[in-house]
Enzyme design. Sequence first.
Site, short mmCIF file in Angstrom:
data_model
loop_
_atom_site.label_atom_id
_atom_site.label_comp_id
_atom_site.label_asym_id
_atom_site.label_seq_id
_atom_site.Cartn_x
_atom_site.Cartn_y
_atom_site.Cartn_z
CG ASP A 191 -1.69 1.13 1.21
OD1 ASP A 191 -2.78 1.56 0.19
OD2 ASP A 191 -1.56 1.95 2.09
CD GLU A 275 -5.70 1.09 -4.32
OE1 GLU A 275 -6.72 1.32 -4.32
OE2 GLU A 275 -5.03 1.37 -3.09
CG ASP A 356 -1.24 3.68 5.97
OD1 ASP A 356 -2.07 4.09 5.34
OD2 ASP A 356 -0.39 4.39 6.90
#
Length: 402
Positions: A191, A275, A356
């Site tokens: 992330d 992502e 997170d």
Amino acid sequence: MQLRYGFRLYPSAGQRRALAKAFGCARVVYNDALRARETARSEGMPFPKTGDLSKLLITEAKDTPERAWLGEVSAVILQQSLRDLDTAYKNFFDGLKGKRPRMGKPRYKSRKDTRQAVRFTANARWSITPGQKLRLPKIGDLKVKWSRSLPSTPATVTVVKDSAGRYFASFVVETDASEVLPETTPEVAIDLGLGHFAVLSDGTKIDSPRFLRRAEKRLKKAQRDLSRKEKGSSNRNKARMKVASAHARVADARREFHHQLSTRLIRENQAVAVEDLSVKGLARTRLAKSVHDAGWSAFVSMLEYKAARYGRTFVKIGRFEPTSQVCSRCGVKDGPKPLGVRVWTCGACGAVLDRDINAAVNVAKAAGLAVSARGAQVRPGLVPASRSEAGTHPTLQSSTAR
């Protein structure tokens, strides 16, 4: 796959003049070809082909007094300049057709551009001498700072002069499957953020170096000195070089950090998931400077090509996946939260989650990777009672205060 290796060059004064001549000739041929095609388009004429432009703007132009100096450089770099224009037009038309992100049409190159480049192919007969120097036609033997050995014979070499006045040789080489790493067990999802550069699904947090923020004081002083210099003066050019050198140091440090981190993650994990962030969109917000300082796109690109190079699995999930809204423990979507909320409690299962780490675990699940046992919980949530004990007692029971 093809890889690009860059090495620092240290040309002599005469070689720098020869390179400047090569940069200028390549630029003139590019602009002449662009002008010919734009003129044909405005007059409704057929689009000139590269072969015709090569004959007109290179072969025949050398026999004219206005372009006789084109014969003082290698003809290969002039041909490659036409290839670059073809690539620019192809990218422009592919953008109009929706085959790639849209980009502007080709533009004329200026002699005031601070970055210049020329490319030599095998036809130019360039070589690496026994003394480990780079021999280029009509330029000479250039001193190279070899930081590592090339895995195979290069196909092309591009000589680049950057805004800070440094020279680099960029080699394109072919690699095979001999560099595939042995299989390993761990799988990790990442992330990316600003508070921490990367948070891994196993709970590891990697601090953001903030190279640009740390260099702001030095950059402001250099830019202030530049603004006070008279335009067109040699002192202004010296001040511009100082600003460019300061930015180059920041970019080099950021690139080195990206390389070291991406290599470590690829070597230690069999699969890596990230992502797909909308960097352009985030760069239009008040966080623009921090987003550019992080350099997420460059880092993800490194992960992608290194995974292909070393035989690892790379997965990129969609940017609209609600990784920060879903509880990684029970899967219930708890809704969006302000950026200031770094720890939150799931309303369904009561788990206290780190924002997170929870997002990284959800990235791993969306990518189909194995999730680490650590998960995203900060501390265990309340354990729900079994169905037989979920109701109230029919009668009051006595209790003793302690």
